[in-house]
Design a protein around this motif. Structure first.
Motif, PDB file in Angstrom:
ATOM      1  N   GLU A 240     -35.303  -8.835  12.620  1.00 35.38           N
ATOM      2  CA  GLU A 240     -35.446 -10.074  13.427  1.00 35.38           C
ATOM      3  C   GLU A 240     -33.999 -10.217  14.013  1.00 35.38           C
ATOM      4  OE1 GLU A 240     -36.838 -14.733  13.509  1.00 35.38           O
ATOM      5  OE2 GLU A 240     -37.183 -13.568  11.831  1.00 35.38           O
ATOM      6  N   LEU A 241     -32.836 -10.137  12.955  1.00 37.99           N
ATOM      7  CA  LEU A 241     -31.795 -10.089  13.381  1.00 37.99           C
ATOM      8  C   LEU A 241     -31.044  -9.294  14.347  1.00 37.99           C
ATOM      9  CD1 LEU A 241     -30.074 -11.406   9.909  1.00 37.99           C
ATOM     10  CD2 LEU A 241     -30.359 -12.899  11.817  1.00 37.99           C
ATOM     11  N   ALA A 242     -31.590  -7.853  14.147  1.00 39.29           N
ATOM     12  CA  ALA A 242     -31.104  -6.989  15.002  1.00 39.29           C
ATOM     13  C   ALA A 242     -31.565  -7.143  16.445  1.00 39.29           C
ATOM     14  CB  ALA A 242     -31.722  -5.690  14.617  1.00 39.29           C
ATOM     15  N   ALA A 243     -32.999  -7.584  16.477  1.00 46.49           N
ATOM     16  CA  ALA A 243     -33.643  -7.917  18.006  1.00 46.49           C
ATOM     17  C   ALA A 243     -32.663  -8.974  18.544  1.00 46.49           C
ATOM     18  CB  ALA A 243     -34.838  -8.434  17.805  1.00 46.49           C
ATOM     19  N   SER A 244     -32.407 -10.012  17.582  1.00 47.12           N
ATOM     20  CA  SER A 244     -31.603 -11.255  18.396  1.00 47.12           C
ATOM     21  C   SER A 244     -30.208 -10.899  18.766  1.00 47.12           C
ATOM     22  CB  SER A 244     -31.604 -12.362  17.414  1.00 47.12           C
ATOM     23  OG  SER A 244     -30.778 -13.303  17.549  1.00 47.12           O
ATOM     24  N   ALA A 245     -29.387 -10.280  17.921  1.00 52.93           N
ATOM     25  CA  ALA A 245     -28.125  -9.428  18.342  1.00 52.93           C
ATOM     26  C   ALA A 245     -28.280  -8.830  19.417  1.00 52.93           C
ATOM     27  CB  ALA A 245     -27.434  -8.906  17.128  1.00 52.93           C
ATOM     28  N   ALA A 246     -29.009  -7.939  19.738  1.00 50.77           N
ATOM     29  CA  ALA A 246     -29.252  -7.022  20.804  1.00 50.77           C
ATOM     30  C   ALA A 246     -29.543  -7.948  22.071  1.00 50.77           C
ATOM     31  CB  ALA A 246     -30.463  -5.996  20.587  1.00 50.77           C
ATOM     32  N   GLU A 247     -30.351  -8.807  21.948  1.00 54.01           N
ATOM     33  CA  GLU A 247     -30.811  -9.796  23.088  1.00 54.01           C
ATOM     34  C   GLU A 247     -29.492 -10.325  23.486  1.00 54.01           C
ATOM     35  OE1 GLU A 247     -34.090 -11.936  21.557  1.00 54.01           O
ATOM     36  OE2 GLU A 247     -35.308 -10.204  21.487  1.00 54.01           O
ATOM     37  N   SER A 248     -28.533 -10.863  22.667  1.00 47.99           N
ATOM     38  CA  SER A 248     -27.430 -11.366  23.295  1.00 47.99           C
ATOM     39  C   SER A 248     -26.865 -10.650  23.975  1.00 47.99           C
ATOM     40  CB  SER A 248     -26.474 -11.903  22.131  1.00 47.99           C
ATOM     41  OG  SER A 248     -25.949 -11.048  21.463  1.00 47.99           O
ATOM     42  N   VAL A 249     -26.719  -9.131  23.792  1.00 45.68           N
ATOM     43  CA  VAL A 249     -25.723  -8.375  24.786  1.00 45.68           C
ATOM     44  C   VAL A 249     -26.667  -8.195  26.090  1.00 45.68           C
ATOM     45  CG1 VAL A 249     -24.869  -5.929  25.227  1.00 45.68           C
ATOM     46  CG2 VAL A 249     -24.631  -7.210  22.857  1.00 45.68           C
TER      47      VAL A 249
END
Length: 494
Positions: A240-249
């Motif tokens: 979930e954190l990986a998806a969120s960090a990627a989405e910010s980019v």
């Protein structure tokens, strides 16, 4: 960025020359005298020094951190490449065959260059944290320099933890020999340290838009920090954190896929493309020291031969095969490639990615060439999309978004492969793993992907590849270099 970096290298070389001998001999034995940052110009030079181990490694330009050791650890130990038997690469052959021992110089240099980089980052962080704001003439430069140091320290620790597991965590400069004796932290503690640094870096660094069309293009940016954070979360299965960090980019719209796939790796005059999130800056020279060896290893020396298994992984008609790999009959810089006449190969294939046309340096096709100046791409937008897709697939949520991520990568103008169709979690997991392998081929990711995907994935693949010595529990981490064990009695071996 390259000119600034080169200026630092010249300064560093001068400081290291014999002309400085009298000055160096005045240092107290067993102690280090740290410089203080007193001007904005010094702050930038100190930060440039923290980038340098990414290029050169530990004291030897022929053992560059990314330009040599990364492909050895990331590709040669996987099922993607093999290396010929040659007196110049016996240590690489040993790693390929999983005859892995603590005296291997490639492991020594990876560990050493990582901690040289960390030490330099710590000097920057410590000095800038105590520096007065009054010394800075340019708005935001202090924050930027601090952010770069936090990002680079996180990157060095990421490189260490994925190879060795938990390592000593150093947050401040070392000034005495006794302070070097630090025990290993756990892998969990090391990952947490990396996350903290990247969150600080993302808060401090500007968008890459502030760098474009300037001499600073190539420096770490907010996108670099968030993209690496996404990858760090991915390696820990924090989906979930990986998806969120990627989405910010992704939502920043700072990056997009470059229309031309191959130019990201082989165009000396057009690097740091719109797709590049972070790459190690090289520069052209008339000899060693510019980060040149990767093109020699892949091309003229032929030390990194793609396997038949990797070639077979590309779908029929996928142009990325020809962008990454030469096979018999291909046009190779104006000549028909014949494995029997070209550089060394034991597989019949030769790397194309990161190998530029020698004619641009006035050399014959199979000639000796120095000074290429090819950057090493550490993070790019295509991988960021695949990180996002994998994080969604592993959660079994928003699968159409994951499919869209993969199809964006496949629809690049230079690639134009048919779209992936929606499927269940298992189908899409297999598609994602295929897409990572072919899209990121020869970029140093494959072995670490194999390991993080688990024993059930790794063992059959590497056994089928003929790596009979491979044992997942034994080889998912590498031994701490013996020289480091000798210097620090508090270290415990893997």
């Amino acid at each position: 960025m390259k000119n600034i970096f080169r200026a630092f290298i010249l300064l560093f070389a001068c400081m290291s020359s014999t002309g400085c001998k009298d000055y160096l001999e005045k240092q107290p034995l067993g102690e280090t005298i740290l410089g203080n940052i007193t001007t904005e110009e010094q702050a930038v030079l100190f930060v440039n020094a923290a980038y340098e181990p990414l290029l050169w490694g530990r004291g030897d330009p022929m053992q560059g951190h990314y330009f040599n050791d990364m492909w050895i650890l990331g590709d040669l130990m996987s099922d993607d490449t093999e290396t010929p038997v040659d007196p110049n690469n016996i240590n690489e052959r040993a790693l390929q065959d999983f005859n892995v021992f603590a005296d291997n110089p490639n492991l020594r240099d990876w560990f050493g260059s990582g901690f040289v980089g960390i030490a330099r980052c710590n000097v920057v962080i410590s000095s800038l944290s105590n520096a007065s704001d009054d010394i800075f003439k340019t708005v935001g430069i202090k924050k930027r320099c601090l952010g770069e140091a936090y990002f680079l320290r996180a990157l060095y620790y990421f490189d260490l933890v994925k190879v060795f597991g938990g390592v000593p965590l150093l947050e401040k400069p070392i000034t005495t020999l006794e302070e070097t004796k630090v025990p290993r932290s756990t892998d969990i503690e090391t990952w947490a340290f990396i996350e903290k640094d990247l969150l600080q870096a993302a808060d401090l660094l500007p968008s890459v838009q502030a760098y474009r069309n300037t001499a600073n293009l190539g420096r770490a940016s907010k996108g670099s920090a968030n993209a690496l954070l996404a990858k760090v979360y991915l390696y820990q299965q924090k989906w979930e954190l990986a998806a969120s960090a990627a989405e910010s980019v992704i939502k920043s719209k700072d990056y997009e896929l470059a229309p031309d796939y191959l130019s990201q790796f082989n165009n000396q005059s057009d690097q740091n493309t719109i797709e590049s999130i972070f790459e190690v800056q090289a520069y052209k020279t008339n000899g060693w020291g510019g980060g040149t060896e990767i093109s020699l290893d892949f091309g003229r020396w032929g030390f990194n031969n793609p396997t038949n298994e990797l070639v077979s992984e590309f779908e029929t008609g996928d142009p990325r095969r020809a962008f990454c790999i030469f096979k018999s009959g291909d046009d190779r810089f104006g000549q028909v490639y014949d494995p029997k006449k070209g550089p060394n190969t034991i597989t019949g294939f030769l790397a194309r990615k990161y190998v530029f046309d020698p004619a641009t340096m006035g050399e014959p096709v199979n000639g000796w060439t120095n000074g290429e100046g090819i950057n090493y791409v550490v993070l790019r937008y295509a991988e960021l999309l695949l990180i996002h897709a994998e994080a969604l697939i592993e959660q079994n949520v928003r699968l159409p978004e994951a499919v869209s991520d993969m199809n964006q990568v496949r629809a690049r103008p230079a690639v134009k492969m048919p779209p992936v169709k929606i499927g269940d979690q298992n189908d899409l997991r297999a598609r994602l793993r295929h897409e990572r392998r072919v899209e990121l081929a020869l970029e140093g990711n494959r072995f670490f992907d194999i390991i993080r995907w688990g024993k059930g994935y790794a063992t059959p693949l590497l056994t089928a590849q003929g790596k009979a010595n491979f044992q997942y529990e034994k080889h998912k981490l590498f031994p701490i270099p013996q020289i480091e064990m000798d210097l620090n009695p508090l270290l415990i071996q893997n």
